[in-house]
Enzyme design. Structure first.
Site, PDB file in Angstrom:
ATOM      1  N   GLU A  99       0.235  -2.068  12.448  1.00  0.00           N
ATOM      2  CA  GLU A  99       0.380  -3.523  12.408  1.00  0.00           C
ATOM      3  C   GLU A  99       0.651  -4.130  13.779  1.00  0.00           C
ATOM      4  OE1 GLU A  99       3.373  -4.008   9.455  1.00  0.00           O
ATOM      5  OE2 GLU A  99       2.133  -3.134   7.880  1.00  0.00           O
TER       6      GLU A  99
ATOM      7  N   LYS B  33       2.449   0.932  16.224  1.00  0.00           N
ATOM      8  CA  LYS B  33       3.669   0.798  15.430  1.00  0.00           C
ATOM      9  C   LYS B  33       3.914   2.036  14.573  1.00  0.00           C
ATOM     10  CE  LYS B  33       5.865  -2.078  11.876  1.00  0.00           C
ATOM     11  NZ  LYS B  33       5.707  -3.211  10.937  1.00  0.00           N
ATOM     12  N   GLN B  34       2.859   2.540  13.948  1.00  0.00           N
ATOM     13  CA  GLN B  34       2.984   3.651  13.013  1.00  0.00           C
ATOM     14  C   GLN B  34       1.659   4.398  12.979  1.00  0.00           C
ATOM     15  OE1 GLN B  34       3.461   0.399  10.216  1.00  0.00           O
ATOM     16  NE2 GLN B  34       2.402   1.637   8.686  1.00  0.00           N
TER      17      GLN B  34
ATOM     18  N   TRP C  14       0.825  -1.202   0.000  1.00  0.00           N
ATOM     19  CA  TRP C  14       0.000   0.000   0.000  1.00  0.00           C
ATOM     20  C   TRP C  14       0.861   1.253   0.000  1.00  0.00           C
ATOM     21  CZ3 TRP C  14      -1.417   3.256   4.541  1.00  0.00           C
ATOM     22  CH2 TRP C  14      -0.542   3.084   5.616  1.00  0.00           C
ATOM     23  N   ASP C  15       2.152   1.093   0.309  1.00  0.00           N
ATOM     24  CA  ASP C  15       3.084   2.227   0.304  1.00  0.00           C
ATOM     25  C   ASP C  15       2.966   3.025  -1.000  1.00  0.00           C
ATOM     26  OD1 ASP C  15       3.885   0.171   2.053  1.00  0.00           O
ATOM     27  OD2 ASP C  15       5.959   0.859   2.073  1.00  0.00           O
TER      28      ASP C  15
END
Length: 798
Positions: free
Chosen positions: A504, A609-610, A377-378
């Site tokens: 994630e 995580k992000q 998806w980046d």
């Protein structure tokens, strides 16, 4: 971890590592030789055009961390292994295959091999010029026996001739006449990998290429190979032109085998009379064409390159890049390191996709084998938003690749019992390659990310032909997916359960805010597109009245969790009920958490995580008011450990929007310097393209405050962050190039070239033409309390 054993995210003053590159506004420069920094430098000094990539190995090939020459989309299958299989698990994985390496030129000085780890390096420098796209090198080396030579080389992969690379290699005796040998090589199956426990490192495939053809004629050689399982065929060829003094006699010897072709040049060189070997390379691959067809294509490409000559190729490269920088340049004053990093990031994105033409833009581009060369998806969430406004043709090509993989995505949706298309979490060819479904298939937001990239591209370009064709297919099939995945609950809300959002460290949750809001936009975008092209939609099998009504109803009823007591959104409906991770008990050497704790433990805690909810604040900012954004940001900062390189850019954008300007600056630097400073200790596996793209978004959408929400046109709320004194960037809006200049107290807008464009500046509409328009910038909110961060994971500060 850095060499000193401390985390770079410790939230205190930060000194750049000793292996950092010299600061230059238009170049990346390395002086000296440091074995420990070799892998990261190989990634950074890659030259690529989106079709062909030459990793930045030394000309002589050794010492090396990872050798690599890559062709976009060229991969091998391997069997995915499971301790316990389940229905619908992917059977095969896909991994990028390093192809025949043609960039090697080895030197013998009086029968002693030039080796940087033997003899003496008297001078060594490499320079990647971002304006020419050429990697330059100078080396002065003295053998153990005392003989001194100078090597100068220039290396490029052509943006103009898609399959061509060229190396100009000059060797010179410095003090007395010397017998010099130069070996020019093509080598297949030569990759060597170190053993890694890190799951982010690419899979090691031994001898993936089967020989098919090996021919040589004079100074030209061509090798053809085929992968064993995916049955992809490729051919690589080299040819040479020589320049030396008229008195010199050059011996030439050529030999060729299944995996090796070698042309050897020997000459006695007088000081001041160098030998120049210009090496031309060509690469072609196919899933259908025969080896002889590929050989002929390689021969034709070599002939074309030789006719152009190195200087001709270099000049056309410069012309191509002049045009690109006229549209894409970002100017940053107040931080020279940031200026260099921003231009390098933009150049890296161009190299990843310029000539991809029907292939994916992988997470590492063509710079290394990290993540097996997969696209995630980046691409749509981070890389394409940058390229949409500077090089939209690349975006169109990338989305056409997604459209071509719709058959695989439709089959995947049927397999898991859903309608529409379920795009893979990670892939090269279009099939799902993630063997861990909670962080793969369940990360369904990738479908909405792709749809949003379609929406943005059409908004920015007005490409109605694309929207009515492949764009419509992508929007419709992803909308069908969401409608079949979600369900109306007893309260009349449309809910999406059992998914994994961007974070994630949380999996299989109900009503992830980012996922639901992006699905809502996907449903609305599909309905809008169908209503703009009803006849085309009917021809493509859309039940226009029925499906549009369903999508709009689901979007209108979308459930977005909100905690009234705290005045914030939970990341998912149950997130705030979980126990908070014990951050105060953590030591820096336990990050990233995924390498030290089981997911079973991570999934049950409040640890991020992000950016996830914070990413929703950016990408779906039209859903939140300013007060809610500020409270959400303050709440999630202490929970976010940034174990993903994708996070800092997003946190910079939102920090700038809510008024934490110094924090926005710190995150901006972190995003753009991810690979320059090897912050995640894995730059050797390839560049973090999405992290750098996130840094560029932090410039345009953070510092520039640029937004392109549906129905809102193009809006800007610019404000400088940290010590920056001036920022300039450009946006291509419906073929009109808008120049945005941000100063401490004002913004200046002007169109470069023809046309005009309407924008919003802090909510006020402005029609911008070629005459510059200046507007004041309001003061930032005062009295904000800086948010805290997990222990040891605050942003690095200059």
């Amino acid at each position: 971890m850095n060499d000193d054993g401390e985390s770079p995210f410790r939230g205190t003053a930060y000194v750049r590592p000793s292996h950092a590159f010299e600061v230059d506004p238009w170049s990346v420069i390395e002086t000296g030789f440091r074995r420990s920094a070799l892998g990261g430098a190989e990634s950074i000094f890659t030259v690529s055009n989106g079709h062909l990539g030459l990793r930045g190995n030394l000309d002589e090939g050794e010492p090396r961390d990872t050798t690599g020459t890559y062709l976009n989309g060229f991969y091998e299958n391997y069997t995915l292994e499971y301790g316990e299989r389940g229905f619908g698990f992917p059977e095969d994985g896909q991994s990028v295959v390093p192809v025949t390496d043609g960039k090697l030129l080895r030197v013998l000085v009086e029968d002693e091999p030039l080796d940087l780890e033997r003899g003496t390096i008297e001078r060594q420098s490499r320079r990647l010029d971002l304006r020419t796209g050429i990697l330059e090198r100078e080396l002065v080396w003295r053998s153990a026996y005392g003989e001194a030579v100078r090597i100068r080389s220039r290396r490029l992969v052509s943006f103009v001739q898609r399959s061509v690379a060229a190396i100009e290699f000059r060797v010179e005796a410095l003090e007395r006449p010397l017998r010099i040998g130069v070996q020019s090589l093509l080598i297949a199956n030569d990759s060597e990998f170190a053993s890694h426990a890190d799951p982010r490192v690419g899979r090691q495939l031994e001898m993936p290429l089967e020989p098919q053809l090996a021919v040589a004629d004079g100074m030209r050689a061509v090798l053809a190979h085929r992968t064993r399982r995916s049955q992809l065929a490729m051919a690589a060829g080299m040819d040479h032109r020589l320049t030396c003094s008229s008195e010199a006699t050059i011996g030439i010897d050529t030999d060729v085998g299944d995996d090796l072709a070698r042309v050897m040049f020997t000459v006695r060189l007088e000081p001041g009379c160098p030998l120049t070997v210009t090496k031309y390379l060509a690469y072609h691959w196919s899933s259908r064409q025969t080896k002889t067809w590929l050989r002929d294509q390689v021969d034709a490409s070599l002939q074309s390159a030789i006719a152009e000559g190195f200087e001709g190729l270099a000049q056309r490269q410069k012309t191509y890049l002049d045009d690109f920088w006229n549209r894409a340049d970002i100017e940053v004053e107040g931080d020279a390191e940031l200026q260099q990093a921003a231009r390098f990031a933009m150049f890296a994105l161009l190299q990843a996709g310029a000539r991809g033409e029907g292939r994916a833009i992988g997470a590492k581009g063509l710079t290394g084998t990290g993540y097996d060369g997969h696209a995630f998806w980046d691409t749509e969430a981070f890389v394409l938003p940058v390229l949409t406004y500077v090089q939209p043709r690349i975006v169109r090509d990338a989305l056409l690749w997604r459209a071509r993989t719709l058959p695989q995505a439709r089959r995947r949706a049927r397999l898991i019992g859903l309608e529409g298309a379920s795009f893979p979490w990670r892939t090269i060819h279009g099939e799902e390659c993630s063997g861990y479904w909670p962080a793969g298939v369940a990360a369904a937001h990738i479908n909405a990310d792709i749809a949003d990239a379609v929406r943005r591209y059409v908004l920015a370009t007005g490409d109605a032909q694309f929207e009515a064709g492949p764009g419509l297919d992508l929007l419709v099939e992803t909308a069908r997916f969401w409608y079949s995945l979600g369900a109306i609950d007893r309260n009349g809300s449309f809910r999406i359960d059992g998914v994994t959002g961007p974070d994630e460290y949380s999996a299989l949750v109900n009503n992830n805010v980012f996922t639901n809001l992006m699905a809502q936009r996907n449903l609305e975008a599909a309905a809008d597109a169908v209503e703009r092209h009803p006849q085309t939609a009917r021809e493509r099998g859309v039940r226009v009245d029925v499906e549009v009504a369903r999508w709009r109803a689901a979007a209108s009823a979308m459930y977005v969790p909100f905690d009234e007591q705290l005045g914030i959104h939970p990341q998912d409906q149950d997130f705030l009920d979980q126990e908070v991770w014990a951050f105060d008990e953590m030591s820096p050497d336990r990050y990233p958490l995924l390498l030290h704790y089981p997911y079973f433990h991570l999934y049950r805690k409040q640890v991020v995580k992000q950016a996830d909810l914070v990413l929703a604040l950016h990408m779906r900012g039209d859903h939140f008011d300013e007060g809610v954004k500020r409270r959400n940001f303050a709440h999630y900062e202490p929970l976010t450990v940034r174990d993903s390189s994708l996070s800092a850019g997003t946190q910079s954008v939102v920090a700038a929007e809510v008024g934490h300007l110094d924090l926005a600056y710190d995150y901006l630097r972190e995003a753009l310097l991810t690979d320059f400073d090897d912050l995640h200790s894995n730059a050797s596996n390839g560049l973090h393209l999405a992290a750098m793209a996130g840094g560029l978004v932090a410039v345009t959408n953070g510092v520039g405050g640029f937004r392109d929400h549906p129905g809102g046109g193009w809006a800007l709320r610019p404000r400088l962050v940290g010590p920056l004194t001036r920022v300039v960037f450009r946006l291509l809006l419906r073929n009109v190039r808008l120049r945005v200049e941000i100063l401490p107290e004002s913004a200046i807008y002007a169109v470069e070239g023809d046309g005009d464009v309407e924008i919003e500046h802090y909510g006020t509409k402005v029609l911008v033409g070629s005459e510059p328009i200046t507007r004041p910038i309001p003061a930032a909110p005062a009295g904000l309390i800086a948010p805290s961060h997990p222990r040891g994971r605050g942003p690095r500060r200059r």
